[in-house]
Design an enzyme around this catalytic site. Structure first.
Site, PDB file in Angstrom:
ATOM      1  N   THR A 218      36.153  30.543  61.542  1.00 32.49           N
ATOM      2  CA  THR A 218      35.524  31.452  60.577  1.00 32.49           C
ATOM      3  C   THR A 218      34.476  30.686  59.776  1.00 32.49           C
ATOM      4  O   THR A 218      34.047  29.589  60.173  1.00 32.49           O
ATOM      5  CB  THR A 218      36.590  32.095  59.656  1.00 32.49           C
ATOM      6  N   ASN A 219      34.060  31.259  58.649  1.00 31.49           N
ATOM      7  CA  ASN A 219      33.084  30.601  57.778  1.00 31.49           C
ATOM      8  C   ASN A 219      33.443  30.899  56.328  1.00 31.49           C
ATOM      9  O   ASN A 219      34.483  31.503  56.053  1.00 31.49           O
ATOM     10  CB  ASN A 219      31.665  31.072  58.113  1.00 31.49           C
ATOM     11  N   ARG A 220      32.577  30.519  55.394  1.00 29.88           N
ATOM     12  CA  ARG A 220      32.918  30.591  53.976  1.00 29.88           C
ATOM     13  C   ARG A 220      32.649  31.954  53.328  1.00 29.88           C
ATOM     14  O   ARG A 220      32.885  32.135  52.134  1.00 29.88           O
ATOM     15  CB  ARG A 220      32.146  29.514  53.205  1.00 29.88           C
ATOM     16  N   ALA A 284      28.827  37.664  57.704  1.00 28.38           N
ATOM     17  CA  ALA A 284      28.504  36.369  58.317  1.00 28.38           C
ATOM     18  C   ALA A 284      29.290  36.302  59.627  1.00 28.38           C
ATOM     19  O   ALA A 284      30.472  35.966  59.638  1.00 28.38           O
ATOM     20  CB  ALA A 284      28.889  35.227  57.387  1.00 28.38           C
TER      21      ALA A 284
END
Length: 411
Positions: A218-220, A284
């Site tokens: 995943t990402n932030r 995102a």
């Protein structure tokens, strides 16, 4: 001559500082400009100026802890709904701290907590050392993120007997700021009214691509920007579908579909876009996923052994929707960058066949992931870049929707 605040409903919240005595003149100043004024005040404020004085000047009953207790009506909620603008003046350090933390232990704070007034203004007044305290600065910044605007205190003669910053701003400054913000809000409402009844599809959050039943890539991204866009579109009267990888609190009028992976999100978006007018890709989306996720939790093989993951590219949701958009549909994408913001956003605008790209440099103060504020640059074909922020994500969302409305007007 037309009065500048004619028929606007101003709720003045008076707290218990020495500057509370100026509330009488502030009520008169709003009334002279044509506003309807009602007052709510704390018991501490009544120690500086009687409620009866403000009732006579406003020609309205004043809401206090005592008057609230003496009625069966939920007066603070009715008052909160009535107001076009909430003005907390003077705002003491104590009240600012409670406002920032959602505390409602008196009728004034209950009213503030219940208020959805489109314009909210705080005008602090306190000792200079209290104003300079980092805790006060944190509380003020939290309230700005929550949608309040600030009329900074002036430098002048304080109750302590010396000159310093902390004196309540000039009353005309407070009134003028409220007037300006209400006028801006009226203009904003007119622009955003173009979205009323339209179907708007928005994505939010960082997608999650499974590695095994326990872990994922995943990402932030927190999803806050996408949720803010959904709320702004709802307030504009749009029919909003939010496709999100994360569940956050939001208004019940927003249709939320949870889609954790890029493939699931694309499927949900394509279904929603069949009869949509606007698509805003704020999520995102992970660029890669595992070709074959592990069916069981991956265990360590040895102290020095590594792990190789076989990754494949995810579908490009923005490009897929942009290339397939129907006549009249608007497609907006986001570009989170750490350098070369304008170049990358401009390239993305063409490559994805989008109508606008909202670029944000995540390294900038006030921008980035999981923050309540943002700083963006909106890029449209043939126009100069349009900057917005730092401001709350809801305020940024409204600026983005103004550009969407302008794109539609230009067609």
């Amino acid at each position: 001559m037309k009065k500048t605040l004619s028929d606007k409903n101003i709720l003045l919240a008076v707290t218990g500082g020495i500057a509370a005595y100026k509330a009488a003149e502030l009520v008169r100043a709003f009334k002279k400009r044509g506003a309807n004024v009602k007052v709510v005040m704390t018991a501490a404020a009544e120690g500086f100026i009687p409620a009866k004085t403000l009732a006579i000047l406003s020609k309205e009953d004043v809401l206090t802890d005592e008057s609230q207790a003496a009625t069966a009506e939920v007066a603070h909620v009715q008052l909160a709904r009535w107001a076009d603008a909430l003005v907390v003046a003077p705002a003491t350090a104590n009240t600012l701290a409670k406002m920032a933390n959602g505390i409602a232990d008196n009728v004034l704070l209950e009213t503030i907590l219940a208020s959805a007034a489109p314009v909210k203004v705080m005008a602090p007044a306190m000792n200079d050392q209290m104003w300079a305290n980092p805790a006060t600065a944190r509380n003020v910044n939290t309230l700005i993120s929550d949608g309040f605007s600030l009329v900074e205190p002036d430098t002048g003669f304080l109750a302590e007997g010396y000159e310093a910053k902390g004196r309540l701003a000039e009353l005309n400054t407070i009134v003028s700021q409220v007037e300006e913000e209400l006028n801006e809000r009226s203009a904003e409402d007119e622009i955003l009214s173009h979205l009323k009844g339209q179907k708007v599809v928005i994505t939010a959050g960082g997608t999650r691509e499974p590695i095994d039943p326990v872990r994922f890539l995943t990402n932030r991204s927190s999803g806050k920007m996408g949720y803010a866009l959904a709320e702004a579109a709802r307030l504009a009267g749009a029919d909003v579908t939010l496709v999100a990888s994360v569940k956050r609190d939001c208004n019940a009028g927003i249709k939320v579909r949870i889609a954790e992976s890029a493939e699931a999100m694309l499927s949900a978006v394509q279904e929603a876009m069949v009869d949509a007018d606007v698509f805003i890709s704020a999520a995102a989306v992970s660029d890669y996923r595992l070709k074959e996720p592990f069916t069981d939790k991956v265990k360590k093989q040895g102290d020095d052994d590594g792990l190789t993951l076989d990754l494949v590219q995810n579908p490009d949701i923005l490009k897929t929707v942009g290339m397939a958009k129907k006549p009249g549909q608007i497609v907006v994408g986001f570009a989170a960058e750490t350098k070369d913001l304008l170049e990358n956003a401009t390239a993305k605008l063409q490559k994805k066949n989008a109508d606008m790209i909202v670029g944000n440099d995540v390294t900038k103060a006030g921008a980035g992931f999981d923050k309540d504020t943002n700083v963006v640059t909106m890029v449209r074909d043939g126009l100069a870049p349009i900057e917005a922020g730092p401001a709350s994500k809801l305020a940024i969302a409204k600026e983005i929707l103004k550009q969407v409305a302008d794109i539609q007007e230009q067609r």
